[in-house]
Design an enzyme around this catalytic site. Structure first.
Site, PDB file in Angstrom:
ATOM      1  N   ARG A 123       0.802  -1.224   0.000  1.00  0.00           N
ATOM      2  CA  ARG A 123       0.000   0.000   0.000  1.00  0.00           C
ATOM      3  C   ARG A 123       0.836   1.275   0.000  1.00  0.00           C
ATOM      4  O   ARG A 123       0.455   2.258  -0.647  1.00  0.00           O
ATOM      5  CB  ARG A 123      -0.947   0.021   1.203  1.00  0.00           C
ATOM      6  CG  ARG A 123      -0.260   0.049   2.552  1.00  0.00           C
ATOM      7  CD  ARG A 123      -1.215   0.472   3.655  1.00  0.00           C
ATOM      8  NE  ARG A 123      -2.344  -0.435   3.758  1.00  0.00           N
ATOM      9  CZ  ARG A 123      -3.448  -0.149   4.428  1.00  0.00           C
ATOM     10  NH1 ARG A 123      -3.570   1.024   5.024  1.00  0.00           N
ATOM     11  NH2 ARG A 123      -4.435  -0.991   4.528  1.00  0.00           N
ATOM     12  N   GLU A 178      -5.892   0.200  15.898  1.00  0.00           N
ATOM     13  CA  GLU A 178      -5.000   0.925  15.013  1.00  0.00           C
ATOM     14  C   GLU A 178      -4.243   2.060  15.697  1.00  0.00           C
ATOM     15  O   GLU A 178      -3.240   2.526  15.185  1.00  0.00           O
ATOM     16  CB  GLU A 178      -5.805   1.456  13.830  1.00  0.00           C
ATOM     17  CG  GLU A 178      -6.293   0.320  12.947  1.00  0.00           C
ATOM     18  CD  GLU A 178      -7.496   0.694  12.117  1.00  0.00           C
ATOM     19  OE1 GLU A 178      -8.007   1.821  12.294  1.00  0.00           O
ATOM     20  OE2 GLU A 178      -7.919  -0.108  11.297  1.00  0.00           O
ATOM     21  N   SER A 235      -4.524  -5.192  11.984  1.00  0.00           N
ATOM     22  CA  SER A 235      -5.166  -4.471  13.079  1.00  0.00           C
ATOM     23  C   SER A 235      -6.389  -5.223  13.589  1.00  0.00           C
ATOM     24  O   SER A 235      -6.758  -5.103  14.750  1.00  0.00           O
ATOM     25  CB  SER A 235      -5.560  -3.064  12.628  1.00  0.00           C
ATOM     26  OG  SER A 235      -6.490  -3.130  11.568  1.00  0.00           O
ATOM     27  N   LEU A 236      -7.049  -5.993  12.726  1.00  0.00           N
ATOM     28  CA  LEU A 236      -8.201  -6.775  13.156  1.00  0.00           C
ATOM     29  C   LEU A 236      -7.766  -7.863  14.132  1.00  0.00           C
ATOM     30  O   LEU A 236      -8.411  -8.116  15.146  1.00  0.00           O
ATOM     31  CB  LEU A 236      -8.898  -7.404  11.941  1.00  0.00           C
ATOM     32  CG  LEU A 236      -9.403  -6.432  10.876  1.00  0.00           C
ATOM     33  CD1 LEU A 236     -10.034  -7.196   9.725  1.00  0.00           C
ATOM     34  CD2 LEU A 236     -10.413  -5.463  11.476  1.00  0.00           C
TER      35      LEU A 236
END
Length: 295
Positions: free
Chosen positions: A54, A139, A155-156
């Site tokens: 990303r 996060e 983050s989950l």
């Protein structure tokens, strides 16, 4: 809090800032990035093309937009099976269709968007910060389970693991805590409601513009210094307004936004390297060995 986490593809709609995230799973599904001429461009930046991480994709889009002066690029899934696309991404399909974009036939206009902080608050294995009884989960926290360039789904996992740890720790210790009863009531004597709410809303817009323009995807010492000086002006204006005004959600949010901006800039100015999502042209990334050490 030294990083702004960038989502490389957020839906761009004229007259509005990007605010609907196009999941990165769409790039994994086979979506291709194109400029406004319809040309692919990721081959100029990374051999993995549109499947690059990303931060690389976000910088590539930013670079293309700066080169052309355009305010967005395109994400293309028109080459995929329409029924499969609708089945995999029903929410994206519906949202885009509501704006007149059929993603099975039309390119999706996208731009990079900063949508949360990544790894700011240091916590222990109980998700407790250095301030006793203050927990940070998800996060906003720095757990050590991810690096500076984490993947979106990490983050989950962290939120589940550390939320459980925080809950267990809080339950085990709750009986040891006492309520403070000597906290005085808020005294707003001599203050008044702001006569012009536009003073607050305009300052919020200015902070957004400063952070997005100068402290965004690609940073430099010059941009960070300029952002710091401009944020100083907003800070002084906001503190003066706060002392004269009755406390409200809006003005408290503005103060918090400015303080977070200061924290991000301070850490960015202190870090003399590019790492993960913090990329500065003054300290380009150094080649690393097979174990991650700088050569």
């Amino acid at each position: 809090m030294e990083f702004i986490q960038f989502h490389p593809t957020a839906l761009y709609h004229p007259g509005d800032r990007p605010n609907f995230l196009i999941t990165e799973a769409m790039r994994g599904y086979g979506a291709v990035l194109r400029n406004l001429k319809g040309e692919e461009f990721m081959h100029k930046y990374d051999p993995r093309l549109s499947l690059a991480p990303r931060d690389i994709v976000a910088r590539a889009i930013d670079s293309e937009m700066k080169l052309t002066g355009d305010d967005h690029v395109y994400l293309d899934v028109t080459h995929k099976d329409p029924e499969e696309t609708r089945r995999h991404f029903p929410n994206i399909y519906a949202k885009c269709l509501s704006l007149g974009i059929d993603i099975t036939k039309d390119y999706i206009p996208v731009a990079p968007a900063a949508h949360y902080l990544c790894g700011g608050i240091k916590v222990d294995s109980n998700a407790e910060s250095s301030i006793r009884r203050l927990y940070a989960v998800g996060e906003c926290s720095c757990t050590g389970l991810h690096g500076g360039n984490r993947l979106a789904s990490n983050s989950l996992i962290e939120a589940v693991v550390y939320a459980d740890a925080a809950a267990r720790h809080a339950i085990a210790n709750a009986s040891h805590y006492e309520w403070r009863t000597d906290v005085p009531s808020w005294n707003d004597e001599g203050t008044r409601h702001p006569e012009e709410m536009v003073l607050i809303t305009q300052s919020i817009k200015e902070v957004n513009q400063i952070m997005g323009t100068y402290v965004g995807i690609v940073r430099s010492n010059l941009r960070l210094d300029r952002a710091w000086n401009r944020l100083d002006i907003l800070y002084e204006e906001t503190e003066k307004l706060f002392k004269q005004s009755k406390a409200s959600r809006e003005i408290c949010e503005l103060r918090n936004i400015i303080n977070v901006g200061y924290l991000i800039m301070r850490q960015a100015k202190e870090r003399k390297e590019s790492r993960g999502l913090h990329y500065t042209v003054d300290y380009p990334p150094q080649p690393r060995g097979e174990h991650g050490e700088e050569k």
